[in-house]
Design a protein around this motif. Structure first.
Motif, mmCIF file in Angstrom:
data_model
loop_
_atom_site.group_PDB
_atom_site.id
_atom_site.type_symbol
_atom_site.label_atom_id
_atom_site.label_comp_id
_atom_site.label_asym_id
_atom_site.label_seq_id
_atom_site.Cartn_x
_atom_site.Cartn_y
_atom_site.Cartn_z
ATOM 1 N N VAL A 137 -0.015 15.656 16.632
ATOM 2 C CA VAL A 137 -0.436 14.654 17.618
ATOM 3 C C VAL A 137 0.773 13.783 17.927
ATOM 4 N N ASP A 138 0.745 13.151 19.104
ATOM 5 C CA ASP A 138 1.833 12.267 19.514
ATOM 6 C C ASP A 138 1.518 10.806 19.260
ATOM 7 N N ALA A 139 0.256 10.503 19.057
ATOM 8 C CA ALA A 139 -0.168 9.126 18.808
ATOM 9 C C ALA A 139 -1.469 9.177 18.015
ATOM 10 N N LEU A 140 -1.714 8.106 17.307
ATOM 11 C CA LEU A 140 -2.931 8.020 16.499
ATOM 12 C C LEU A 140 -3.605 6.683 16.767
ATOM 13 N N LEU A 141 -4.873 6.737 17.176
ATOM 14 C CA LEU A 141 -5.704 5.543 17.303
ATOM 15 C C LEU A 141 -6.608 5.502 16.088
ATOM 16 N N ALA A 142 -6.543 4.392 15.348
ATOM 17 C CA ALA A 142 -7.250 4.362 14.065
ATOM 18 C C ALA A 142 -7.576 2.932 13.692
ATOM 19 N N TYR A 143 -8.488 2.811 12.737
ATOM 20 C CA TYR A 143 -8.753 1.528 12.109
ATOM 21 C C TYR A 143 -7.741 1.314 10.988
ATOM 22 N N SER A 194 -8.105 2.869 2.070
ATOM 23 C CA SER A 194 -7.549 3.578 3.217
ATOM 24 C C SER A 194 -8.463 3.588 4.436
ATOM 25 N N THR A 195 -9.543 2.829 4.419
ATOM 26 C CA THR A 195 -10.428 2.691 5.570
ATOM 27 C C THR A 195 -10.945 1.250 5.593
ATOM 28 N N PRO A 196 -11.505 0.801 6.717
ATOM 29 C CA PRO A 196 -12.038 -0.562 6.771
ATOM 30 C C PRO A 196 -13.449 -0.692 6.219
ATOM 31 N N VAL A 197 -13.987 0.372 5.637
ATOM 32 C CA VAL A 197 -15.366 0.365 5.161
ATOM 33 C C VAL A 197 -15.449 -0.238 3.760
ATOM 34 N N PRO A 259 -12.336 -9.711 10.408
ATOM 35 C CA PRO A 259 -12.479 -8.521 11.256
ATOM 36 C C PRO A 259 -11.490 -7.442 10.824
ATOM 37 N N CYS A 260 -11.735 -6.226 11.261
ATOM 38 C CA CYS A 260 -10.779 -5.157 11.010
ATOM 39 C C CYS A 260 -9.934 -4.955 12.271
ATOM 40 N N GLU A 261 -8.845 -4.249 12.126
ATOM 41 C CA GLU A 261 -7.924 -4.027 13.230
ATOM 42 C C GLU A 261 -8.016 -2.597 13.737
#
Length: 300
Positions: A137-143, A194-197, A259-261
């Motif tokens: 992938v060229d970019a990653l959208l993630a929490y 490793s996650t916002p949960v 909040p999470c990012e």
């Protein structure tokens, strides 16, 4: 000889840590899986690279000879990939996105702005931590927090997202319009690294014993079952709409938790001009969608 660069990178990490357990943690792999991968590399090379003992792992003479060349091999492979990408004006972009994020509107807007470009998407689960580094992938959208080291990457904060309590529809707080962490004082909350949960430690329900805590290899659906049966609760990003489709699960905004990012992650030196446009689109579209979802959050 065909040598798998992924196995070479695993070898350098084990050599760095001198311990398969710590190296597996660094690589987000199970230790038995990492051991098998190193054995595959040893079989490909026809030599033993490590002496293994209860105290750790040390390089054999062959391993010591291979290590500097392995590091050079990985560096040259990365430079070769960058040179190839820089030699042409990219007309394609593959956007990876993490579990829980819906990026449809973002991708549609990017395609509208660049009708002659090819915009692809790839769903990634939290264990697929090398897709960006390996160029899949060229970019990653993630929490955030991210389940991968960020050295060599550019991390851009797009917006903040509030969080919701996810619980059984029979939970004592299920009909509340909002909840405070104080109302969860009887829950043992565990934050994922490793996650916002945030998950609570499972408790007994009536005559039923406590369920086992969520495990690394449990599916998302397995974990939702623990919530639906009343064994535990969780705190999710408000934009994660997956629990909302179940009638046996209730949601309520949590008013006193940070909040999470939502972040955009790219390779620091990637010349793809579509990345700048992606950042602008993601800031606008995902931020607007998050505010709308927070305002429209259903309360069971």
């Amino acid at each position: 000889m065909d040598v798998d660069l992924r196995l070479v990178r695993y070898f350098t990490v084990v050599a760095e840590y001198g311990n398969f357990g710590r190296a597996a943690t660094k690589l987000h792999l199970a230790q038995p899986s990492l051991s098998r991968q190193i054995q595959r590399l040893e079989a490909q090379l026809g030599v033993r690279l490590f002496d293994r003992s209860p105290q750790g792992s040390s390089l054999t003479d062959a391993g010591q000879a291979f290590l500097p060349r392995a590091r050079t091999l990985l560096q040259e492979a990365e430079q070769a990939a960058h040179a190839a990408r820089a030699a042409v004006q990219p007309r394609t972009i593959t956007v990876g996105y993490a579990e829980g994020l819906v990026i449809t509107a973002c991708v549609q807007e990017l395609r509208r702005r660049h009708p002659d470009s090819q915009v692809r998407t790839r769903h990634l689960d939290w264990r697929d931590t090398h897709a960006l580094a390996e160029g899949r992938v060229d970019a990653l959208l993630a929490y955030g927090p991210l389940p991968l080291p960020t050295d060599g990457f550019r991390v851009t904060k797009l917006h903040e997202e509030s969080r919701v309590l996810v619980m059984s529809a029979r939970h004592r707080l299920a009909n509340e319009t909002s909840v405070s962490l104080r109302a969860l004082s009887d829950e043992e909350l565990v934050t994922c690294v490793s996650t916002p949960v945030v998950w609570s430690t499972p408790k007994p329900v009536g005559d039923r014993p406590a369920a086992p805590p969520p495990a690394i290899d449990d599916s998302y659906e397995d974990k939702l079952e623990l919530i639906a049966t009343g064994h535990c609760v969780a705190i999710f990003p408000a934009g994660d709409r997956r629990p909302a489709v179940r009638e046996d699960i209730a949601l309520a905004p949590v008013i006193d938790i940070d909040p999470c990012e939502v972040v955009l992650v790219t390779r620091a030196d990637d010349p793809n001009p579509l990345l700048e446009s992606l950042e602008d689109v993601a800031r606008t579209v995902l931020g607007t969608a998050s505010r709308r979802e927070n305002d429209e959050l259903p309360v069971n």
